[in-house]
Design a protein around this motif. Structure first.
Motif, short mmCIF file in Angstrom:
data_model
loop_
_atom_site.label_atom_id
_atom_site.label_comp_id
_atom_site.label_asym_id
_atom_site.label_seq_id
_atom_site.Cartn_x
_atom_site.Cartn_y
_atom_site.Cartn_z
N SER A 16 28.77 52.69 21.47
CA SER A 16 29.56 53.91 21.31
C SER A 16 30.52 53.75 20.14
O SER A 16 31.07 52.67 19.91
CB SER A 16 30.34 54.18 22.60
N SER A 58 19.50 61.96 29.34
CA SER A 58 20.03 63.25 28.90
C SER A 58 20.95 63.86 29.96
O SER A 58 22.00 64.41 29.63
CB SER A 58 18.88 64.23 28.60
N VAL A 61 24.26 61.84 29.91
CA VAL A 61 25.09 62.18 28.75
C VAL A 61 25.70 63.58 28.92
O VAL A 61 26.88 63.79 28.62
CB VAL A 61 24.28 62.07 27.44
N ALA A 62 24.91 64.53 29.41
CA ALA A 62 25.44 65.88 29.65
C ALA A 62 26.58 65.84 30.66
O ALA A 62 27.59 66.55 30.51
CB ALA A 62 24.33 66.81 30.13
N ILE A 64 28.63 63.35 31.19
CA ILE A 64 29.81 62.79 30.51
C ILE A 64 30.50 63.87 29.68
O ILE A 64 31.72 64.01 29.71
CB ILE A 64 29.40 61.60 29.62
N LYS A 65 29.71 64.65 28.96
CA LYS A 65 30.29 65.69 28.11
C LYS A 65 31.01 66.76 28.91
O LYS A 65 31.94 67.41 28.43
CB LYS A 65 29.21 66.32 27.24
N ARG A 66 30.57 66.96 30.18
CA ARG A 66 31.23 67.94 31.06
C ARG A 66 32.37 67.32 31.85
O ARG A 66 32.98 67.97 32.69
CB ARG A 66 30.21 68.50 32.07
N TYR A 67 32.65 66.04 31.61
CA TYR A 67 33.69 65.30 32.34
C TYR A 67 33.41 65.22 33.84
O TYR A 67 34.31 65.27 34.66
CB TYR A 67 35.09 65.93 32.10
#
Length: 69
Positions: A16, A58, A61-62, A64-67
């Motif tokens: 990262s 996927s 990761v999605a 994570i992006k949405r917390y």
């Protein structure tokens, strides 16, 4: 050595961009030819690898992006 083990040793692992330069607690991810992802501890590059499908990665990761985590 089996085909998957060979691929792990010949693939490019990435960290990262949020990982520090001090080599702290980091994970590395590799995109495999099968579409799967390999995930490992950067401090133990010859240790165990978690293998997940591209779809599972996927979704993770999605999340994570949405917390979600």
């Amino acid at each position: 050595m089996d085909e998957l083990t060979m691929e792990f040793s010949n693939t490019r692992w990435t960290r990262s961009s949020y990982s520090g330069s001090n080599g702290g607690n980091c994970v590395e991810v590799a995109r495999l030819s099968s579409g799967h992802r390999g995930v490992r501890d950067s401090k133990d590059p010859v240790g165990a690898v978690l293998l997940v499908t591209g779809r599972q990665w996927s979704i993770f990761v999605a999340g994570i992006k949405r917390y979600d985590f």
